[in-house]
Design an enzyme around this catalytic site. Structure first.
Site, PDB file in Angstrom:
ATOM      1  N   PHE A 237      94.045   7.733  44.255  1.00 45.80           N
ATOM      2  CA  PHE A 237      95.248   8.533  44.074  1.00 45.80           C
ATOM      3  C   PHE A 237      96.232   8.490  45.239  1.00 45.80           C
ATOM      4  O   PHE A 237      97.326   9.030  45.122  1.00 45.80           O
ATOM      5  CB  PHE A 237      94.840   9.977  43.776  1.00 45.80           C
ATOM      6  CG  PHE A 237      93.911  10.095  42.595  1.00 45.80           C
ATOM      7  CD1 PHE A 237      94.385   9.898  41.306  1.00 45.80           C
ATOM      8  CD2 PHE A 237      92.561  10.346  42.774  1.00 45.80           C
ATOM      9  CE1 PHE A 237      93.532   9.977  40.215  1.00 45.80           C
ATOM     10  CE2 PHE A 237      91.694  10.426  41.695  1.00 45.80           C
ATOM     11  CZ  PHE A 237      92.181  10.239  40.407  1.00 45.80           C
ATOM     12  N   GLU A 238      95.866   7.845  46.321  1.00 46.20           N
ATOM     13  CA  GLU A 238      96.765   7.690  47.465  1.00 46.20           C
ATOM     14  C   GLU A 238      96.461   6.368  48.166  1.00 46.20           C
ATOM     15  O   GLU A 238      95.340   5.868  48.096  1.00 46.20           O
ATOM     16  CB  GLU A 238      96.596   8.844  48.465  1.00 46.20           C
ATOM     17  CG  GLU A 238      97.201  10.165  48.028  1.00 46.20           C
ATOM     18  CD  GLU A 238      98.721  10.166  48.049  1.00 46.20           C
ATOM     19  OE1 GLU A 238      99.315   9.390  48.822  1.00 46.20           O
ATOM     20  OE2 GLU A 238      99.314  10.954  47.287  1.00 46.20           O
TER      21      GLU A 238
ATOM     22  N   ASP B  12      98.617  13.890  42.181  1.00 46.59           N
ATOM     23  CA  ASP B  12      97.306  14.024  42.822  1.00 46.59           C
ATOM     24  C   ASP B  12      96.485  15.153  42.214  1.00 46.59           C
ATOM     25  O   ASP B  12      96.929  16.306  42.192  1.00 46.59           O
ATOM     26  CB  ASP B  12      97.462  14.299  44.319  1.00 46.59           C
ATOM     27  CG  ASP B  12      98.045  13.116  45.067  1.00 46.59           C
ATOM     28  OD1 ASP B  12      98.154  12.035  44.461  1.00 46.59           O
ATOM     29  OD2 ASP B  12      98.386  13.272  46.254  1.00 46.59           O
TER      30      ASP B  12
ATOM     31  N   THR C 260      82.263   9.279  55.552  1.00 43.66           N
ATOM     32  CA  THR C 260      81.275   9.983  54.729  1.00 43.66           C
ATOM     33  C   THR C 260      80.882   9.204  53.487  1.00 43.66           C
ATOM     34  O   THR C 260      79.699   8.904  53.292  1.00 43.66           O
ATOM     35  CB  THR C 260      81.786  11.385  54.357  1.00 43.66           C
ATOM     36  OG1 THR C 260      81.901  12.169  55.544  1.00 43.66           O
ATOM     37  CG2 THR C 260      80.852  12.075  53.380  1.00 43.66           C
TER      38      THR C 260
ATOM     39  N   GLU D 264      82.985  15.247  48.826  1.00 41.86           N
ATOM     40  CA  GLU D 264      83.402  15.508  50.201  1.00 41.86           C
ATOM     41  C   GLU D 264      84.748  16.218  50.258  1.00 41.86           C
ATOM     42  O   GLU D 264      85.741  15.726  49.725  1.00 41.86           O
ATOM     43  CB  GLU D 264      83.515  14.207  50.995  1.00 41.86           C
ATOM     44  CG  GLU D 264      83.904  14.463  52.453  1.00 41.86           C
ATOM     45  CD  GLU D 264      84.377  13.231  53.199  1.00 41.86           C
ATOM     46  OE1 GLU D 264      84.370  13.267  54.445  1.00 41.86           O
ATOM     47  OE2 GLU D 264      84.773  12.240  52.550  1.00 41.86           O
TER      48      GLU D 264
ATOM     49  N   SER E  30      81.468  11.351  62.307  1.00 42.70           N
ATOM     50  CA  SER E  30      81.170  11.505  60.881  1.00 42.70           C
ATOM     51  C   SER E  30      80.411  10.331  60.285  1.00 42.70           C
ATOM     52  O   SER E  30      79.875  10.447  59.185  1.00 42.70           O
ATOM     53  CB  SER E  30      82.467  11.713  60.096  1.00 42.70           C
ATOM     54  OG  SER E  30      83.072  12.934  60.440  1.00 42.70           O
TER      55      SER E  30
ATOM     56  N   ASP F 157      83.553  18.114  55.585  1.00 44.52           N
ATOM     57  CA  ASP F 157      83.673  17.376  56.844  1.00 44.52           C
ATOM     58  C   ASP F 157      84.279  18.285  57.915  1.00 44.52           C
ATOM     59  O   ASP F 157      85.403  18.765  57.772  1.00 44.52           O
ATOM     60  CB  ASP F 157      84.548  16.143  56.639  1.00 44.52           C
ATOM     61  CG  ASP F 157      84.364  15.111  57.735  1.00 44.52           C
ATOM     62  OD1 ASP F 157      84.292  15.506  58.908  1.00 44.52           O
ATOM     63  OD2 ASP F 157      84.298  13.905  57.414  1.00 44.52           O
TER      64      ASP F 157
END
EC number: 3.1.3.1
Length: 524
Positions: free
Chosen positions: A290-291, A306, A173, A332, A110, A60
């Site tokens: 993970f976040e 992470d 994306t 991505e 995007s 990106d």
């Protein structure tokens, strides 16, 4: 004040000292060119095998200037000058340019670009998975204008599919792979206007779990959009911003689990330890969040909680490759874009280097005989580097000269606009007085903006594997998924497949291919 003559003298000395001895011999360059020529001549025999696996790497915001700077950084991280280094994507034999504009924007966003390179049609900025007949924020313009993606086509053909991102899994994306939304920012129903909700539009996180229920692998950030409003986050218990956002009270992780067949092995994980403990060959479905929002920058990443992009890609391929019919995987490197928007070139370039490492990891696990791998970007940024820097100059370092206007030094990396515009005492900030090598240093910009903007120039497309030669020259961005579908015999591109074969067997000849392509409406 630094003397411009001193800077020039130092630069000259550095230039002379950093030229490797072998490069002083003309034979080095001639031999290198001859080897490159031999490699190019081998490409005359086209690989026209039917593709089993398709892997798309999307950097990106990874414009050409970012690719070049990342190449130099990669080399310098290995204690080399950097310019001579080869990225994994540099090794791909076919390269094209992609025109990135949206239907209503010269410089794109995007979302509209994702719709182009995943769904095969250009669209308006800010919209995902819909045609240009849909207007941004207007829910009532969505119905009937939905377009499907290469992920859906692959799934319908019996392939396994996966999404791996360093952003939220419901970001622009990845969302174009499964969602149809008049606004990319409708991450959960909390971000949607009442009018859109009353008209029946669904948020993107909801669509992730319902539109294509059997996506085998989903990994990235975006945890908070899956849980009820104000639910405490499992990792950041004291952070209110990390809490659940959903107004409808749904637990989308539980819904994801409920959709999976009982005889299949489904796993939800939220940290790296849980992920790496899994035996991927014993996993049928994986959801890794993970976040709460986007994943951390690679330079800031907590290696306990992470996973890296490379680790996620490796596990995804191990899970997806169990399907004898093959797979489609979208990867991505999404935070390249965020680093640039914040003017933090060091963060952006380290994200790009990590994505390149993931490309190498994927290449080691697959074969060019049956796997088409494409690396590209959705758009560029107003990011540049210059200033007549000597060979081996730190990519984050100073140019070997000072401004002939304000007599101050400047970094090689600069932005056309963004948050790095700094004025001290009515003059441009003297960068020699700040730590310009800091991870979060914001490079100077010409125009002050809170967030740096995208660039409008073409971006590169790198390709290897069967049918990679169909990516050449300058193309509209929406051409890319048509190539992937044609190569893999999925979607609408099936006419040529009866006489084509899988890797290793006889393939349709060049004449057949030339006859088949016009039926797809492909223009070169």
């Amino acid at each position: 004040m630094i003397s411009p003559f001193l800077v020039l003298a130092i630069g000259t000395c550095l230039t002379n000292s950093l030229v490797p001895e072998k490069e002083k011999d003309p034979k080095y360059w001639r031999d290198q060119a001859q080897q490159t020529l031999k490699n190019a001549l081998r490409l005359q025999k086209l690989n026209t095998n039917v593709v089993k696996n398709v892997i798309m790497f999307l950097g990106d915001g990874m414009g050409v200037s970012t690719v070049t700077a990342a190449r130099i950084l990669k080399g310098q991280l290995h204690h080399n000058p950097g310019e001579e280094t080869r990225l994994e994507m540099d090794k791909f034999p076919y390269v094209a340019l992609s025109k990135t504009y949206n239907t209503n924007a010269q410089v794109p966003d995007s979302a509209g670009t994702a719709t182009a390179y995943l769904c095969g049609v250009k669209a308006n900025e800010g919209t995902v998975g819909v045609s240009a007949a849909t207007q941004r924020t207007q829910c009532n313009t969505t119905q009937g204008n939905e377009v499907t993606s290469i992920l859906r086509w692959a799934k319908d053909s019996g392939k396994s599919v996966g999404i791996v991102t360093t952003t939220r899994v419901n970001h622009a994306t990845p969302s174009a792979a499964y969602a149809h939304s008049a606004d990319r920012d409708w991450y959960s129903d909390n971000e949607m206007p009442p009018e859109a909700l009353s008209q029946g539009c669904k948020d993107i996180a909801y669509q992730l779990m319902h539109n294509v229920r059997d996506i085998e692998v989903i990994m990235g950030g975006g945890r908070k959009y899956m849980f009820p409003k104000n639910r405490t986050d499992v990792e950041y218990e004291m952070d209110e911003k990390a809490r659940g956002t959903r107004l409808d009270g749904l637990n989308l992780v539980d819904i994801w689990k409920s959709f999976k067949p009982r005889h299949k092995h489904s796993h939800y994980v939220w940290n790296r330890t849980e992920l790496l403990t899994l035996d991927p060959y014993g996993v049928d479905y994986l959801l890794g969040l993970f976040e709460p929002g986007d994943m951390q920058y690679e330079l800031n990443r907590n290696s306990t909680t992470d996973p890296s992009l490379s680790e996620m890609v490796e596990i995804a391929i191990k899970i997806l490759s169990k399907n004898p019919k093959g797979f489609f995987l979208l990867v991505e490197g999404g935070r390249i874009d965020h680093g640039h928007h914040e003017g933090k070139a060091k963060q952006a370039l380290h994200e790009a280097v990590e994505m390149d490492q993931a490309i190498g990891r994927a290449g080691a696990m697959t074969s060019v005989e049956d796997t088409l791998t494409i690396v590209t970007a959705d758009h560029s940024h107003v990011f540049t580097f210059g200033g007549y820097t000597p060979r081996g100059n730190s990519i984050f370092g100073l140019a070997p000269m000072v401004s002939d206007t304000d007599k101050k030094p400047f970094t090689s990396i600069l932005y056309g606009n963004g948050p790095g515009y700094k004025v001290v005492g009515g003059e441009r900030e003297n960068v020699s007085m700040v730590d310009y090598a800091h991870n979060n240093y914001q490079a100077q910009s010409a125009v002050p903006l809170r967030h740096e903007t995208h660039g409008g120039e073409d971006v590169a497309v790198f390709a290897k594997g069967p049918m990679a030669h169909l990516l050449h020259g300058v193309h509209e961005q929406n051409y890319i998924p048509h190539v992937m579908a044609y190569a893999a015999c999925i979607g609408a591109n099936l006419d040529h497949c009866a006489s084509a074969s899988s890797a290793g067997g006889p393939s349709p000849g060049p004449l057949f291919l030339l006859l088949a392509l016009p039926s797809l409406g492909i223009l070169f």
